[in-house]
Design a protein around this motif. Structure first.
Motif, short mmCIF file in Angstrom:
data_model
loop_
_atom_site.label_atom_id
_atom_site.label_comp_id
_atom_site.label_asym_id
_atom_site.label_seq_id
_atom_site.Cartn_x
_atom_site.Cartn_y
_atom_site.Cartn_z
N ARG A 144 10.89 23.77 1.43
CA ARG A 144 9.90 22.17 1.24
C ARG A 144 11.10 21.95 0.19
N LYS A 145 11.74 20.75 0.30
CA LYS A 145 12.35 19.63 0.02
C LYS A 145 12.42 18.09 0.05
N VAL A 146 12.45 18.64 -1.71
CA VAL A 146 12.62 16.61 -2.10
C VAL A 146 14.05 16.13 -2.70
N ARG A 147 13.84 14.87 -1.71
CA ARG A 147 14.84 14.28 -2.01
C ARG A 147 14.47 12.69 -2.29
N ASP A 148 15.66 11.55 -2.47
CA ASP A 148 15.10 10.42 -2.34
C ASP A 148 14.64 9.67 -1.86
N VAL A 199 0.81 -0.90 0.21
CA VAL A 199 -0.09 -0.33 0.16
C VAL A 199 0.95 1.93 -0.12
N VAL A 200 1.11 2.06 -0.98
CA VAL A 200 1.39 3.51 -1.65
C VAL A 200 0.44 4.74 -1.45
N GLU A 201 1.56 5.83 -1.04
CA GLU A 201 1.05 6.31 -0.97
C GLU A 201 1.61 7.87 -1.96
N VAL A 202 1.73 8.39 -2.99
CA VAL A 202 2.17 8.68 -3.30
C VAL A 202 2.28 10.17 -3.68
N ASP A 203 2.81 11.36 -3.99
CA ASP A 203 2.56 12.65 -3.79
C ASP A 203 3.31 12.94 -5.41
N THR A 204 1.88 12.88 -5.88
CA THR A 204 2.53 12.60 -7.44
C THR A 204 2.45 14.33 -8.06
N GLU A 205 2.40 15.31 -7.28
CA GLU A 205 3.25 16.67 -8.04
C GLU A 205 4.97 16.55 -7.62
N LEU A 206 5.15 16.11 -6.39
CA LEU A 206 6.97 15.98 -6.90
C LEU A 206 7.17 14.63 -6.31
N GLY A 207 6.85 14.10 -7.47
CA GLY A 207 6.65 12.49 -7.29
C GLY A 207 7.59 11.28 -5.92
N LEU A 208 6.85 11.78 -5.21
CA LEU A 208 7.27 11.33 -3.55
C LEU A 208 6.55 9.91 -3.30
N VAL A 209 7.09 8.52 -3.27
CA VAL A 209 6.55 7.45 -2.14
C VAL A 209 6.83 7.87 -0.83
N LYS A 210 5.82 7.19 -0.47
CA LYS A 210 5.85 6.84 0.82
C LYS A 210 4.77 5.30 1.04
N VAL A 211 5.43 4.02 1.17
CA VAL A 211 5.45 2.79 1.03
C VAL A 211 4.67 1.99 2.39
N VAL A 212 3.00 2.52 2.36
CA VAL A 212 2.25 2.51 4.27
C VAL A 212 1.97 1.37 4.99
N GLU A 213 2.55 0.26 3.43
CA GLU A 213 2.70 -0.73 4.47
C GLU A 213 2.62 -2.17 3.90
N ASN A 259 6.28 22.13 -9.70
CA ASN A 259 5.60 21.90 -8.88
C ASN A 259 5.81 22.35 -7.57
N THR A 260 7.10 22.55 -7.39
CA THR A 260 7.51 22.28 -5.81
C THR A 260 7.51 23.85 -5.57
N LEU A 261 7.99 24.33 -6.33
CA LEU A 261 7.47 26.02 -6.47
C LEU A 261 6.22 26.28 -6.31
N LEU A 311 16.95 17.44 -4.26
CA LEU A 311 17.00 17.12 -5.94
C LEU A 311 16.79 18.56 -6.26
N VAL A 312 15.60 18.86 -5.56
CA VAL A 312 14.89 20.20 -5.80
C VAL A 312 14.11 20.78 -3.94
N SER A 313 14.91 22.03 -3.99
CA SER A 313 13.65 22.86 -2.81
C SER A 313 13.33 24.10 -2.52
N VAL A 314 12.94 24.20 -2.31
CA VAL A 314 11.71 25.64 -2.00
C VAL A 314 12.16 26.43 -0.97
N ALA A 315 12.81 27.89 -0.95
CA ALA A 315 12.36 28.57 0.37
C ALA A 315 11.33 29.70 -0.08
N ALA A 316 10.63 29.90 0.91
CA ALA A 316 9.55 30.54 0.36
C ALA A 316 8.98 32.13 1.23
#
Lengths: 793, 330
Positions: free
Chosen positions: B229-233, A659-673, B315-317, B241-246
């Motif tokens: 906001r900070k985006v990382r792996d 079960v994952v939750e994805v921030d589709t805007e920033l491309g980040l994934v949280k695997v919830v379970e 998108n982050t901004l 990877l990208v961050s925004v201070a606003a």
């Protein structure tokens, strides 16, 4: 002498209790979590020297010259060795093919290949002296993929191959190739209502064990050497080390030191021969410890792979055929590539019933880093691809993906593509049912009365989204892994068990060469001895080469094999004890002759529970001491043309729901379970079983969303050899992992158990990918998936 | 590691004097970056002048509502400071999103500002790198560029600046206080870090012997909301990877004032003045935010390996500005 405690010598003082089936605590557990455990990097000896390895800075080049004079002239340096200093005619080693030079000769074939060795009185002196060695390279074309490897005019990574695979491979830059043809895929394809094909790419994963390669070689008065080292298989090391040193194996005495994880990465040699060479040359103890950077070059990695698949199915959801082609990048040296190819081919269609298949798997020689054993061993890459295919076919058919898998799931009696019948439980459909029927974790768990708990959200502590733009996805996968060494390998393990009375109490001593690499084998051996011999006191002796081989701590095999050896030897010891009892006390009670007798609670008892004598009284001053080998049933090689053959010993199955939750805007994934269900046959230590499953699951998660060794495609240089640049999951990235354990006995195995270490690593990755695909609608044919693949989805 | 002499400075003047006497001396702060470089062979100084115990570890209020942050204030202490949390949440958030607790306990304010790039070629002494070894070439060009710059790069260097803290300070118009051989001076943060140009071995405008003593944070109007906001792996322990201070001031639905800086996209913390210009006086809407982001990123020059940073930065901004307006989720 400062040889440190090893994990196996710890059980002597531990107060652990419990027989098989109990969650006995590990003797090394507290020491490890409190930082007191002595790892091989902590080894120390009076007057020891430090070894350092000079490694190639280029991936493929002829060595024009090596000038060691300045290094040798450095104060504090005791020895500098190159290929020319190797003492015997044996100058290569290797697990299956002896193609790896102890030190580079004539050319280097990959980034980080050992070129020269230095021993000095301080590690920094050794490192600086190595920096003064001048190596002149003449660049050669770099081979990095299938096209460059198999071009008609390709430079050969290894010239003059004479190994046993060269006769059947289509190109000398292919290590091994295994086709499997069964039925008639072309004709079966005509029956298919839907046909789905896809190309998949699996990135190079590292074992990322925390304890770097390290060991201590101590020269002995008899001209031999004592080697203390963290490894996975002492006797395999020994067979490769001794000939290079020109010593008989009895003069190379190896003892396992504290191992900080392995996962396949210690199956090949690292510093073993180098340390011994320096010790024998200088007459002084030599310690070598790799730093993290060097460790990335010091062991093989998981084969990156390209996989092509075609699946066909009828409208009612039955698979008609599978065609696939799996190209594994073996890198510069063979390592375990041939066996990885055999696994990838024979397990390539997954735990499904398909009668018509056309399969090809091969491993390349390239100038990329050598790849070999890693948890899951060829089955991982295939599972990633075939499970993606299963979802695609289900979608094409408009079927539920779990139901589609269940319709095609193998079961006991199913015939594999190799022609081998699965002759023990194969509860594939049931495992899927179990993970699917589990309640889903609640939505929006990040919401608290004090705002969003970012730890529960994609981005974690990066404090990105507070819930907006977050989409949930759910994905399923199931996998099949073989247990033990396959394809006709004479796979055995040895256990020596001694029983005697100490301070009035019967004590069992168990001695094996099994490498405890964190899997919990020493815990289980003591449990087995307690159960079989009815004692509380069990001493586990340090693993060394003074006892017969235990085989490798890999292939999910040690509880089956060395556990089996301990069990078998204990049973033989028990018979000897009972014989003694019959001789001493047989005339006092008729049950000695007539009843089934057991050893329990320090006594000889009948199967009806009647105590006949104390074991201590039976033994008196006698010592019962036996060393026996244990073998699993024989297997066969796969036919080189058709792939047919009873190649495997046992299969292991696990299923996951991610079960994952994805921030589709920033491309980040949280695997919830990441829920897992696995059949383990028999849980000898339920707590350890759950730990193994959670660990394997997490390693699968890592390669799903972050882990990849980056190799520059132009230069074949490794670009991220550090834990800052090669990311592995932290606890914040690790989800809840509920585990559902089935115990369906395999009648062929000791206690009915099934090897468990690898199966969860297989299905974890594709389950996470499936969930991300569901959340985003993206195809995602490559792993790991990172923000660049998702952002703006 | 090359051997070096260790000296401890008792006061600022002594520290500056010690460095001025020795071309091959460097300042040692928390050591979280420099010690790595010593071990990797990236830095090979003859002398370390330890300035971590200079009396520069205070956070003081400035007349008019600003703060002066001493150079040796540890990152953990700066992030936790009540005044910082109240007046400059963007700075506190940026600090807490960087490194690990252990590293933040050791790392100093000045050291964080002076962090060097994480470019893998810069850190690998066996490869060419103009920043490490001027004139040797740039291995990143045509190499592995996932982490590299999309803005302001030069043919000599495409490295990015790794700091989170400095991105927040860039948005806050911080002023860096410097004491050097020629006396004291104040450097606006926008002028402090350099673009690589043809001298990528100079990360900043500091000369040899220049010591950062403090960073001044000007006051922010109370109506300004700020956010990092900070985006990382992965969820922690990774560079941006990208961050925004606003920092955003919206009155009656219109952007009265805005300051934006981007991290992970350039050789320096990237002040997004084109985006700011686009936004000032514009309605605080998703459309404006998107237009502003696109205005800033129009000059981006991505390559294959880092092209994703353009949409990711946009998108982050947009997401950050949207959150600062308290806007409704999409």
């Amino acid at each position: 002498m400062g040889i440190t405690r090893t994990p196996t010598s710890l059980t002597q003082s531990s107060a652990t209790r419990g027989g098989i089936g109990e969650s006995t605590l590990r003797p090394d557990g507290t020491l490890k979590v409190t930082g007191e455990f002595a790892y091989s990097s902590d080894l120390w000896h009076e007057d020891m020297l430090w070894g350092y390895t000079l490694r190639s800075t280029v991936a493929h080049a002829a060595i024009v010259s090596i000038d060691t004079s300045e290094a040798l002239a450095t104060s504090g340096v005791y020895a500098v060795l190159t290929y020319d200093d190797l003492p015997t005619e044996v100058k290569h080693y290797g697990l299956e093919i002896r193609d790896t030079p102890v030190l580079a000769h004539g050319k280097v074939r990959h980034h980080g290949e050992p070129v020269a060795l230095v021993a000095a009185d301080h590690p920094e002196t050794a490192r600086r002296a190595a920096a003064k060695i001048r190596v002149e390279y003449d660049a050669l074309p770099v081979i990095t993929d299938e096209a460059s490897a198999t071009a008609p005019d390709a430079v050969l990574v290894h010239e003059g191959r004479d190994d046993h695979h060269i006769g059947h491979v289509p190109h000398p830059n292919i290590v091994h190739r295994q086709p499997i043809v069964r039925g008639d895929a072309d004709r079966a394809a005509e029956r298919a209502d839907v046909v789905v094909s896809g190309e998949y790419v699996f990135g190079m994963q590292d074992q990322a064990f925390l304890g770097p390669e390290s060991g201590l070689a101590v020269p002995a008065e008899d001209g031999g050497v004592d080697l203390y080292v963290a490894t996975q298989w002492l006797h395999s090391d020994l067979r490769q080390i001794a000939p290079v040193l020109g010593l008989p194996e009895r003069k190379v005495r190896m003892t396992l030191s504290g191992v900080g994880g392995a996962f396949g990465g210690r199956e090949d040699l690292s510093m073993q021969i180098h340390g011994c060479l320096l010790a024998l040359r200088t007459g002084k103890p030599v310690k070598i410890v790799y730093n993290r950077f060097e460790s990335f070059f010091g062991h093989v990695h998981r084969h990156p792979a390209r996989l092509w698949y075609e699946h066909g199915a009828t409208r009612n959801g039955k698979l008609t055929h599978v065609r696939c082609r799996i190209v594994l990048d073996g890198g510069a040296y063979a390592s375990a590539s041939p066996a990885v190819v055999g696994n990838a081919a024979s397990l390539s269609i997954g735990p499904y019933v398909v009668e018509d298949v056309d399969i090809e798997a091969l491993a390349l020689y390239t100038n990329n880093p050598p790849c070999g054993a890693m948890r899951g061993f060829g089955a991982v890459q295939a599972c990633f691809a075939y499970e993606a295919q299963m979802d695609k076919v289900a979608a094409e058919l408009g079927m539920d993906p779990v139901e589609f898998r269940q319709v095609n799931a193998m079961e006991q009696g199913t015939v594999m593509p190799t022609g081998q019948t699965v002759d023990s439980p194969a509860p594939v459909a049931e495992l899927l049912r179990r993970v699917k029927s589990r309640p889903l974790p609640p939505e929006r768990q990040w919401e608290t009365t004090e705002g969003a708990d970012v730890r529960a959200l994609p981005g974690g502590l990066s404090n990105t989204t507070h819930g907006e733009g977050v989409v949930r996805g759910v994905g399923y996968a199931v996998g099949i892994k073989n247990v033990g060494f396959s394809e006709g390998f004479d796979d055995y393990s040895t256990a020596r068990v001694r029983m005697q009375v100490i301070n009035g109490e019967p004590v069992a001593t168990v001695h094996t060469a099994m490498a405890e690499v964190g899997q919990g084998g020493v815990t289980v051996h003591a449990q087995i001895a307690r159960s079989e011999l009815g004692v509380t006191q069990v001493t586990i002796q340090p693993a060394d080469t003074q006892v017969g081989s235990a085989g490798s701590t890999s292939a999910s095999r040690q509880t089956y094999m060395t556990g089996g050896a301990v069990k078998n030897t204990c049973e033989a010891v028990r018979e000897k004890v009972l014989d003694l009892g019959r001789r001493r006390f047989g005339s006092y009670h008729p049950a000695w002759a007539t009843a089934e007798l057991l050893l329990e609670g320090g006594k000889v008892v009948t199967d009806g529970g009647e105590a006949l004598a104390d074991i201590a009284d039976v033994l008196e001053d006698d010592v019962v001491d036996l060393e026996l080998e244990f073998r699993h049933r024989p297997t066969q090689a796969f036919d080189l043309r058709t792939g047919q053959g009873n190649g495997h010993v046992q299969y292991s199955f696990a299923a996951h729901r991610a079960v994952v939750e994805v921030d589709t805007e920033l491309g980040l994934v949280k695997v919830v379970e990441l829920a897992c269900a696995q059949d383990v046959g028999k849980a000898l230590n339920p707590l350890s079983v759950v730990g193994q499953i959670q660990g394997g699951t997490t390693q699968g998660l890592g390669v799903a969303v972050m882990e990849e060794i980056v190799v520059d495609p132009k230069t074949a240089l490794v670009r991220n050899p550090s834990f800052t640049d090669y990311l592995i999951p932290t606890i914040l990235d690790t989800p809840t992992i509920p585990v559902d354990v089935l115990e369906l006995a395999d009648e062929h195995a000791p206690y009915g158990l099934r090897g468990i270490g690898e199966a969860p690593t297989l299905s974890s990755t594709p389950a996470v990918l499936a969930a991300i695909r569901q959340a985003t609608g993206l195809e995602l044919n490559r792993t790991p998936v990172r923000p660049e693949h998702l952002t703006g989805s | 590691m090359k051997p070096f002499a260790y000296r401890r400075a008792d006061d600022v003047a002594a520290a500056v004097a010690l460095l001025s006497q020795d071309r091959h001396a460097v300042f040692l702060g928390g050591g979280t970056n420099l010690v790595d470089h010593l071990r990797l062979g990236v830095a090979t100084p003859d002398t370390l002048v330890d300035v971590s115990r200079l009396p520069l570890d205070r956070i003081e209020e400035l007349p008019g509502g600003g703060l002066r942050v001493g150079a040796t204030v540890r990152n953990s202490d700066l992030a936790a400071d009540p005044l910082v949390r109240q007046r400059y949440p963007v700075l506190s958030q940026a600090l807490l999103s960087g490194a690990s607790g252990q590293l933040r306990n050791a790392a100093t304010t000045a050291g964080n500002l002076l962090q060097r790039t994480r470019c893998v070629y810069f850190q690998d002494v066996t490869t060419a790198c103009n920043k490490r070894d001027p004139g040797s070439g740039c291995s990143a060009l045509g190499g592995y560029q996932r982490y590299h710059a999309i803005l302001g790069a030069s043919p000599e260097c495409t490295a990015t600046h790794p700091s989170d803290m400095a991105v927040a300070m860039a948005a806050l118009d911080a002023v860096v206080q410097v004491v050097g051989p020629d006396g004291e001076r104040a450097v606006p943060i926008g002028d402090f870090h350099r673009l690589p140009g043809d001298r990528p071995h100079h990360d900043t405008v500091l000369g040899h012997g220049d010591l950062v003593t403090a960073v001044d944070l000007p006051p922010l109007p109370e109506t300004v909301r700020s956010r990092y906001r900070k985006v990382r792996d992965r969820a922690s322990y990774a560079f941006a990877l990208v961050s925004v201070a606003a920092a955003l001031d919206v009155r009656d639905g219109v952007v009265a004032d805005v300051r934006i800086a981007l991290g992970g996209v350039a050789h320096k913390p990237w002040r997004a003045s084109l985006a700011e210009q686009e936004l000032r006086g514009a309605p605080a809407t998703e459309d404006s935010f998107r237009r502003a982001a696109e205005a800033e990123l129009a000059a981006a020059q991505p390559v294959d390996g880092n092209a994703f940073k353009v949409p990711l930065a946009r998108n982050t901004l947009v997401a950050t500005l949207r959150e600062l307006t308290g806007g409704t989720p999409r």
